[in-house]
Design an enzyme around this catalytic site. Sequence first.
Site, PDB file in Angstrom:
ATOM      1  N   GLY A 197      11.377  17.755  39.914  1.00 41.92           N
ATOM      2  CA  GLY A 197      11.363  16.957  38.693  1.00 41.92           C
ATOM      3  C   GLY A 197      10.090  17.168  37.888  1.00 41.92           C
ATOM      4  N   TYR A 231      18.285  -0.741  35.584  1.00 46.54           N
ATOM      5  CA  TYR A 231      17.303   0.244  36.038  1.00 46.54           C
ATOM      6  C   TYR A 231      16.005  -0.449  36.455  1.00 46.54           C
ATOM      7  CZ  TYR A 231      13.615   3.747  35.781  1.00 46.54           C
ATOM      8  OH  TYR A 231      12.523   4.524  36.055  1.00 46.54           O
ATOM      9  N   LYS A 233      14.409  -0.823  40.220  1.00 44.89           N
ATOM     10  CA  LYS A 233      13.078  -0.271  40.526  1.00 44.89           C
ATOM     11  C   LYS A 233      12.147  -1.369  41.037  1.00 44.89           C
ATOM     12  CE  LYS A 233      11.526   3.270  40.031  1.00 44.89           C
ATOM     13  NZ  LYS A 233      11.363   4.367  41.037  1.00 44.89           N
ATOM     14  N   LEU A 250       7.526  15.068  37.095  1.00 48.16           N
ATOM     15  CA  LEU A 250       6.323  14.598  37.776  1.00 48.16           C
ATOM     16  C   LEU A 250       6.144  15.320  39.108  1.00 48.16           C
ATOM     17  CD1 LEU A 250       3.896  12.736  37.939  1.00 48.16           C
ATOM     18  CD2 LEU A 250       5.388  10.961  38.886  1.00 48.16           C
TER      19      LEU A 250
END
Length: 289
Positions: A10, A127, A131, A12
């Site tokens: 990804g 979302y 998280k 990051l």
Amino acid sequence: MKVVVIGASGQLGQDIVNAKPGLVKLVGLTHSDIEITDKDSVFSVLTSLEPDVIINTAAFHKTDLCEDEPEKAFFINAVGVKNLVEVCKSMDSILVHISTDYVFDGAKITEKEPYTEEDLPNPINIYGISKYAGELIVKNYLDKYYIVRVASLYGKAGASGKGGNFVYTILKKAKAGEPLRVVDDIFMSPTYTLDAAREIWKLILEERPFGTYHVTNLGYCSWYEFAKKILEYAGVDASIEPVKHTEFKTKAKRPLWSPLKSVKGIELRPWEEALKEFIGGVSTQLWKL
């Protein structure tokens, strides 16, 4: 020190791999290597590697899709995290868990002050809620952890076309002569993944106190202001229209205000400086796409 990065392909994750300090032994894992929602997969793969530190960048982060698939959101962003917590406990490993500015509701817009690690989360979409659930699992089940909240990420991996990012999207649309209409009433902290990656390594290697950290470039702006700077730094002359978020119908509510800053000694360079360097390094690549 042996470190495993989950989600190494990804935006990051790739920069965490690229920024690896010389003395660290690193293993990068992608979704084809490990399935964090499968406890057997997690234990089989990670116990065989015996890492000192696990960095988890894996997440289901398509905000609108999370509204349609809440089970998947919680399965990846919470249950998957619980599996990682359990394997860390079994190996006495440190978990670095990447979280998001979307754990906040945007109510600080009245104060025009960024959220700090001391502010209480109150997510307003699936979302963000999933998280935050992952954060709570880490915090309440594990002693040795870093929860790292990042925001509005862009990096070279996205610019190369994999997954995309806002910088890539704006420049690609400008190249195609498409109209640019960008919201000017949602504010955030744009963050260059390479800067975030370097700070994450500092957290680990300097053995900072365990806990939650905000790791974003300094300052904040609206998405419209961000887009204008992208065009300016890329030397692109294109018209851009500011619009209100209500003109874009989305399934998930977004916090209108989610800038982050740290009160724990974390201070990255200003977002403008980071963006200018990023565009200077990838603009040729971007314009070939």
